[in-house]
Structure formats: structure tokens, C-alpha cells
Scaffold this motif. Structure first.
Motif, PDB file in Angstrom:
ATOM      1  N   GLU A 187     -47.558  -1.003 -17.645  1.00 41.52           N
ATOM      2  CA  GLU A 187     -46.409  -1.777 -17.182  1.00 41.52           C
ATOM      3  C   GLU A 187     -45.145  -1.322 -17.895  1.00 41.52           C
ATOM      4  O   GLU A 187     -44.781  -1.824 -18.961  1.00 41.52           O
ATOM      5  N   GLU A 200     -39.588  -5.689  -6.811  1.00 39.14           N
ATOM      6  CA  GLU A 200     -40.636  -6.554  -6.281  1.00 39.14           C
ATOM      7  C   GLU A 200     -41.896  -5.742  -5.987  1.00 39.14           C
ATOM      8  O   GLU A 200     -43.010  -6.144  -6.344  1.00 39.14           O
ATOM      9  N   LYS A 201     -41.734  -4.610  -5.358  1.00 43.81           N
ATOM     10  CA  LYS A 201     -42.883  -3.756  -5.066  1.00 43.81           C
ATOM     11  C   LYS A 201     -43.509  -3.240  -6.362  1.00 43.81           C
ATOM     12  O   LYS A 201     -44.730  -3.154  -6.492  1.00 43.81           O
ATOM     13  N   ARG A 203     -43.442  -4.761  -9.273  1.00 44.41           N
ATOM     14  CA  ARG A 203     -44.108  -5.886  -9.938  1.00 44.41           C
ATOM     15  C   ARG A 203     -45.486  -6.134  -9.343  1.00 44.41           C
ATOM     16  O   ARG A 203     -46.444  -6.468 -10.067  1.00 44.41           O
ATOM     17  N   GLN A 204     -45.620  -5.949  -8.051  1.00 48.12           N
ATOM     18  CA  GLN A 204     -46.897  -6.206  -7.379  1.00 48.12           C
ATOM     19  C   GLN A 204     -48.014  -5.281  -7.856  1.00 48.12           C
ATOM     20  O   GLN A 204     -49.192  -5.634  -7.787  1.00 48.12           O
ATOM     21  N   TYR A 206     -48.816  -4.645 -10.779  1.00 45.83           N
ATOM     22  CA  TYR A 206     -49.463  -5.164 -11.980  1.00 45.83           C
ATOM     23  C   TYR A 206     -49.913  -6.619 -11.843  1.00 45.83           C
ATOM     24  O   TYR A 206     -50.325  -7.238 -12.824  1.00 45.83           O
ATOM     25  N   GLU A 207     -49.851  -7.161 -10.652  1.00 44.35           N
ATOM     26  CA  GLU A 207     -50.267  -8.550 -10.456  1.00 44.35           C
ATOM     27  C   GLU A 207     -51.781  -8.692 -10.577  1.00 44.35           C
ATOM     28  O   GLU A 207     -52.545  -7.862 -10.073  1.00 44.35           O
ATOM     29  N   LYS A 251     -58.777  -7.170  -9.920  1.00 42.82           N
ATOM     30  CA  LYS A 251     -57.676  -8.142 -10.000  1.00 42.82           C
ATOM     31  C   LYS A 251     -58.212  -9.547  -9.827  1.00 42.82           C
ATOM     32  O   LYS A 251     -59.215  -9.760  -9.180  1.00 42.82           O
TER      33      LYS A 251
END
Length: 251
Positions: A187, A200-201, A203-204, A206-207, A251
Motif C-alpha cells: 500500500e 478510488e480505484k 484504494r480498492q 487493498y480493500e 480478501k
């Protein structure tokens, strides 16, 4: 006498964390990057915080002339480089081969592959002359498996893997260590760059799991650089617990 490390791509991510960790450990540091304001600020902060000497060299690793000029003009006392960390690199886009952007491909090849070669060749005379030194190349799990829409990024990191092995063979006669560190999902600014500013893309990516952090890779680099002179870790693949390889993440 303090040891000296040169870190490329030191303005953020792995590079900044590596430079900071080595300075904290008492090393003098040469940091390179393209963003002069950030690089100069970092150099000043590291000197004040850790009481070491830091030289910022502003250049783009893709520019062979700029690389050679900056490194060849290092003051004599800074030429005794103990560790070179080839960290500068990036991914651009994640597109299927037939629609991928050629400019993205050129940038990745010029940075991840040719930039690493340019810097290594510029620094090597100093290491060869002293018959000692350590080159640490930052690769990727993408060096080990090719994944969908990774095409040219994976190719550049496969090349880093191959070059690291070639360096280890060819530089054996000069007693120079070569280590490739291949991180998995981490990250940092990496995904923001890859998705061209789409936070936003990025961040996704590492969700749902705890990814590696830049400090994790810095700790590993510091560890391998401080092993006894007769010990060399050639190749390390590092992922977070949730990741098995480039393709499988829980995940």
C-alpha cells in the motif's frame, strides 16, 4: 566511518522508507528522484532528524546522460558507495495487450528496465574499484508470474529478475553482492500511479486485507545489507499473509 547507500526513486514509497531506515541506522545517504522540491526537503529532514549526511541528486533514471553526469560528479568521499538500491520503477495502466497504451509501455521499459541498467552501470566502477559492495534490486511478484492485463509491467519485472541473476554471476569476481527483493501487494503510491491518479480505484486494490507497507520492505533491505560479508541473499519473494502470489489474494 559511516557507510553510504544510494537509493533511487526516494521521494515516496519503498525508496523513501528505505532511505529513512538506513539514515536512522546511521548510514550516510544519496537519494535520487525527479521531484526536486520533495527530494531536497527529504534530504534536509533526514539530516536534521538522524544526524547523517544526505545528498539529493535530481534526475530521471530514464535519462542516461543525466544519470552518468550526476553519479560521475559525486565528490570523492561519496564515491565509496556500499549499497545501491535500484528502487525507481512504476506500473502504468492495467489493460489487455491489444488495447494497452504504447506510451505506457515505453515509460515502464525505460524506467523499470533501462533506468536500472543506467544507474547500475554508473555506480559499478566505484564498487569494482573497492572490490566490495551490494546491489539491491526491487522487483515484484510480477517477476515470478504473469497475470491478466499485466503484460509489459510483468515483462519488465521478469527482466529485473533475469538481470539480477546475471549481475550475481558476472560480479562474483568482484566480490559484489546482488539481492533481488520481490514485493507483492504493498500500500504505497504505486497503485495511484498505475491508475493515473484515480485514488478510488487504487484504494480498492487493498480493500479487505492488510497489504504490505513500505516500511516492511525497508526493514528487509536493511536486514540483507547488514548480513556478514560472506553471506548474500540472492532472491526474496515477500508478500503479506493474505497473498500467495501475484494472482491469489484472500480478501
Amino acid at each position: 566511518m559511516k557507510k553510504i547507500i544510494l537509493v533511487t526513486g526516494a521521494t515516496s514509497g519503498f525508496g523513501k522508507a528505505i532511505a529513512t531506515s538506513f539514515c536512522k541506522a546511521g548510514w550516510n545517504c544519496i537519494i535520487t528522484g525527479r521531484r526536486e522540491d520533495i527530494l531536497v526537503q527529504l534530504a534536509g529532514d533526514l539530516q536534521v532528524t538522524y544526524g547523517v549526511d544526505v545528498i539529493p541528486l535530481v534526475f530521471d533514471v530514464r535519462d542516461r546522460h543525466a544519470v552518468n553526469t550526476a553519479i560521475s560528479q559525486l565528490p570523492e568521499e561519496w564515491q565509496a558507495i556500499d549499497v545501491l538500491v535500484n528502487n525507481a520503477g512504476l506500473a502504468l495502466g492495467r489493460d489487455s495487450f491489444e488495447v494497452a497504451n504504447l506510451d505506457d509501455w515505453d515509460t515502464m521499459i525505460d524506467t523499470n528496465l533501462k533506468g536500472l541498467l543506467y544507474v547500475s552501470k554508473a555506480v559499478l566502477p566505484y564498487l569494482v574499484e573497492r572490490k566490495k559492495g551490494h546491489i539491491i534490486n526491487i522487483g515484484s511478484t510480477a517477476a515470478k508470474e504473469v497475470y491478466k492485463d499485466g503484460n509489459t509491467y510483468c515483462a519488465t519485472k521478469h527482466a529485473v529478475d533475469a538481470i539480477s541473476k546475471a549481475m550475481r554471476i558476472d560480479l562474483l569476481q568482484h566480490k559484489i553482492k546482488v539481492t533481488a527483493i520481490h514485493p507483492g501487494a504493498a500500500e504505497t503510491e504505486f497503485s495511484i500511479v498505475r491508475f493515473k491518479g484515480d485514488e478510488e480505484k487504487a484504494r480498492q486494490v487493498y480493500e479487505g486485507y492488510q497489504a504490505l507497507q513500505a516500511q516492511d520492505i525497508a526493514d528487509i533491505a536493511l536486514y540483507v545489507a547488514n548480513l556478514p560479508e560472506h553471506v548474500c541473499i540472492n532472491d526474496l519473494v515477500v508478500t503479506c499473509l493474505a497473498q500467495a502470489n501475484s494472482m491469489y489474494v484472500q480478501k
